[in-house]
Design a protein around this motif. Structure first.
Motif, PDB file in Angstrom:
ATOM      1  N   LEU A 394      42.180  46.693  44.293  1.00  0.00           N
ATOM      2  CA  LEU A 394      43.616  46.965  44.107  1.00  0.00           C
ATOM      3  C   LEU A 394      43.966  48.395  44.529  1.00  0.00           C
ATOM      4  N   LEU A 406      45.824  41.449  44.876  1.00  0.00           N
ATOM      5  CA  LEU A 406      46.911  40.990  43.995  1.00  0.00           C
ATOM      6  C   LEU A 406      46.895  39.472  43.867  1.00  0.00           C
ATOM      7  N   TYR A 410      46.560  37.203  40.621  1.00  0.00           N
ATOM      8  CA  TYR A 410      47.519  36.128  40.319  1.00  0.00           C
ATOM      9  C   TYR A 410      46.785  34.812  40.039  1.00  0.00           C
ATOM     10  N   ILE A 428      44.189  46.883  35.878  1.00  0.00           N
ATOM     11  CA  ILE A 428      45.194  46.156  36.671  1.00  0.00           C
ATOM     12  C   ILE A 428      46.583  46.785  36.596  1.00  0.00           C
ATOM     13  N   LEU A 432      49.426  47.691  39.414  1.00  0.00           N
ATOM     14  CA  LEU A 432      50.538  46.733  39.424  1.00  0.00           C
ATOM     15  C   LEU A 432      51.884  47.456  39.344  1.00  0.00           C
ATOM     16  N   ALA A 463      53.151  41.344  43.082  1.00  0.00           N
ATOM     17  CA  ALA A 463      53.087  42.068  41.801  1.00  0.00           C
ATOM     18  C   ALA A 463      54.063  41.465  40.789  1.00  0.00           C
ATOM     19  N   ILE A 466      52.794  38.236  39.406  1.00  0.00           N
ATOM     20  CA  ILE A 466      51.763  38.444  38.375  1.00  0.00           C
ATOM     21  C   ILE A 466      52.429  38.758  37.034  1.00  0.00           C
TER      22      ILE A 466
END
Length: 596
Positions: A394, A406, A410, A428, A432, A463, A466
């Motif tokens: 990431l 990402l 997800y 994360i 994010l 993003a 997610i």
């Protein structure tokens, strides 16, 4: 007399069952076929009734483009049982199946026993999506009855398949001929999953291997992909012949052929993932042979080739996690942490830039492989220890790697949220929050006009997806108040992101109203801009799209206005009242009322 009564009773039951075997209700068809198989097993004398009442609708079902999953499995089981119980003559059943392709798509019909190719001549209209599915299902039907019949019959069918494919010889220019070739290729491959072709006399496996590879040069894309599928399937039963040939060819061929060879390898691995093949063995002893070739192609410049490599690695991770996960972790350690842009501007620019780009491509492949593994239900307890290593991706500089990472997150949040719930805060969320707000706009000069490209748009979309899924699956793992400023920005972003943000707000109204009420003032300006969107000279679908966008903004405003405390915010309550009084929004409010 008792037995006669039973047979008569079964005959009336089978007659009723035959009437409900239709593709408009596949679940009922599946249950009817299962019931028919049970009748045939407990009362072999009901064979003629099954042939009379069940076989005709079952044959019609065999070429339905809708046929799949349980209904397909049940149809194959019925056909197998018909051959094993000798309720139907094998040659007759084979001819009936072969005739289905001709009936459905026009053509000469005829017997596959005489010549599998010319027996399935089809019209040029037979190359659509529906007919591809029908051809694939028909091939499975032919394979299952050929596997169930006597060795003598099987040898005859295989000899005819080989003869027909050799006579076609990759020359599939005619549209009608493609269907014939596809059926022969697919049937031979599906048969190879069920029986060991290398145990058959006359060099059958080697002949088929040569045929499959020759069809990679076909002018028909459908024939190429059918050959790749068949090569992968046939490898299941005779891995000692086919697998080394696939791996050798991988290192000797062009990228287009590499893609086909990798798709054959994927098919082989997928067969083991979904229940193995002829010998009931496993693939573990072959992983050390396969893996170096996959690693070799994981930084290929063609995305299609890398996607195939990732699918193979993902499936192998489900089958052999103890072998695959340390190797994928090692690939991340070797290839991550490199800055493509900085490397390219260093001295010896071309060489180092190329190496850094390859590093980024390898990282992309690993992230995509883990995404596939998670989606295919890899063991979370095995994956858990390795996730922090994979989540490092990431923070990579390369945008495509970050996007792939990402999508991996997800996939995890969607399929196995427990895998990442404990890693959210540390590994994360910082990335994010950054990526959900990243803007990388650049202007591309296209001569007569300039075009603005936002390279970070896919990352913002991923993003937000997610966040949205976390709110549903693992809300305790995210900091919802800290997400509110990001949501406010998303409401003022480009159209696609705005619509995503509207959906998130509406779903939060029922689940997490308190943070929304606290942030409602920051939502006013972006929502005002959305509903004030000018439609200008737009007509047709463009105008419709603009209206849907405005309606989405109003829907979001209405949902927020119904929350306890939202209307206590002066700026928001004035915005709502002003909007409701405005005549130009009246028809949109009417439309929203009609939706309820």
């Amino acid at each position: 007399s008792g037995e006669g009564d039973t047979t008569e009773l079964y005959d009336s039951v089978l007659k009723e069952l035959g009437l409900i075997i239709v593709d408009s209700d596949l679940h009922i068809s599946h249950l009817s076929l299962r019931a028919s198989i049970s009748v045939l097993k407990v009362c072999p004398s009901s064979g003629p009734s099954v042939k009379k009442h069940i076989l005709p609708p079952a044959l019609v079902l065999s070429t339905s483009p809708l046929l799949q999953d349980l209904a397909l499995d049940s149809l194959l089981s019925l056909l197998e049982q018909l051959v094993l119980s000798e309720a139907v003559d094998f040659d007759e059943l084979l001819s009936s199946l072969q005739g289905r392709l001709a009936d459905d798509f026009g053509g000469a019909g005829g017997s596959i026993m005489r010549d599998v190719s010319t027996g399935s001549a089809t019209s040029t209209g037979g190359s659509g999506g529906g007919s591809k599915q029908a051809t694939s299902n028909l091939a499975k039907c032919i394979a299952v009855i050929t596997a169930a019949t006597t060795p003598a019959n099987r040898d005859r069918v295989v000899a005819n398949l080989i003869a027909s494919l050799q006579s076609a010889g990759g020359g599939t220019d005619g549209s009608a001929n493609v269907q014939e070739v596809q059926l022969a290729l697919l049937a031979s491959g599906d048969l190879g999953r069920k029986v060991n072709l290398s145990a058959m006399e006359g060099g059958v496996a080697q002949n088929l291997l040569n045929i499959y590879l020759s069809f990679f040069d076909s002018t028909s894309e459908d024939a190429k992909h059918a050959a790749a599928y068949a090569l992968g399937r046939a490898s299941v039963g005779a891995m000692d012949v086919f697998l080394p040939a696939i791996l050798d060819a991988l290192e000797q061929n062009s990228q287009k052929k590499q893609y086909l060879l990798l798709s054959a390898l994927r098919e082989l691995i997928h067969c083991y993932q979904t229940g193995g093949g002829a010998g009931g063995g496993d693939i573990s002893s072959s992983v050390p042979l396969i893996l170096p070739h996959l690693v070799n192609h994981c930084s290929d410049k063609e995305e299609g080739v890398r996607t195939m490599v990732a699918e193979c690695m993902g499936s192998l991770t489900c089958l052999e996690p103890d072998v695959m996960l340390p190797r994928l972790q090692e690939l991340v350690a070797t290839h991550s942490g490199k800055d493509v842009a900085a490397a390219a501007s260093a001295e010896n620019e071309e060489e180092t830039g190329g190496a850094a780009k390859k590093d980024a491509l390898a990282c992309w492949t690993v992230a995509t492989a883990i995404k596939f593994a998670i989606a295919a239900r890899a063991d979370p307890s095995k994956l858990a220890g390795y996730m922090p290593s994979f989540l490092r991706l990431l923070s990579e500089k390369d945008l495509s790697v970050r996007n792939a990472a990402l999508l991996m997150v997800y996939s995890s949040v969607h399929h196995t949220p427990e895998l990442v719930a404990g890693l959210m805060q540390e590994h994360i969320l910082p990335s994010l929050h950054e990526l959900a707000q990243l803007n990388l706009k650049r202007v591309v000069d296209l001569g007569p006009f300039k075009h603005t490209v936002d390279d970070a748009l896919p990352l913002r979309k991923a993003a937000l997806s997610i966040f949205s899924t976390c709110l549903e699956k693992c809300p305790a793992s995210i900091d919802i108040p800290a997400f509110m400023p990001i949501l406010g920005k998303a409401l003022g972003d480009v159209e696609d992101i705005q619509l995503q943000a509207h959906q998130i707000v509406i779903s939060m109204c029922s689940r997490h109203p308190i943070p929304l009420v606290a942030a409602v003032e920051t939502f006013v300006d972006p929502l005002q801009k959305t509903i004030d969107k000018k439609t200008g000279q737009k007509t047709g679908t463009e105008l419709e799209r603009a209206h849907e966008w405005i309606k989405s903004g109003l829907r979001t405003m209405t949902a927020l206005s119904q929350l306890d405390g939202a209307m206590n915010c002066r700026k928001f309550s004035e915005f709502v009242e002003r909007t409701k009084r405005n005549e130009k929004y009246h028809r949109f409010f009417v439309a929203l009322e009609d939706e309820r």
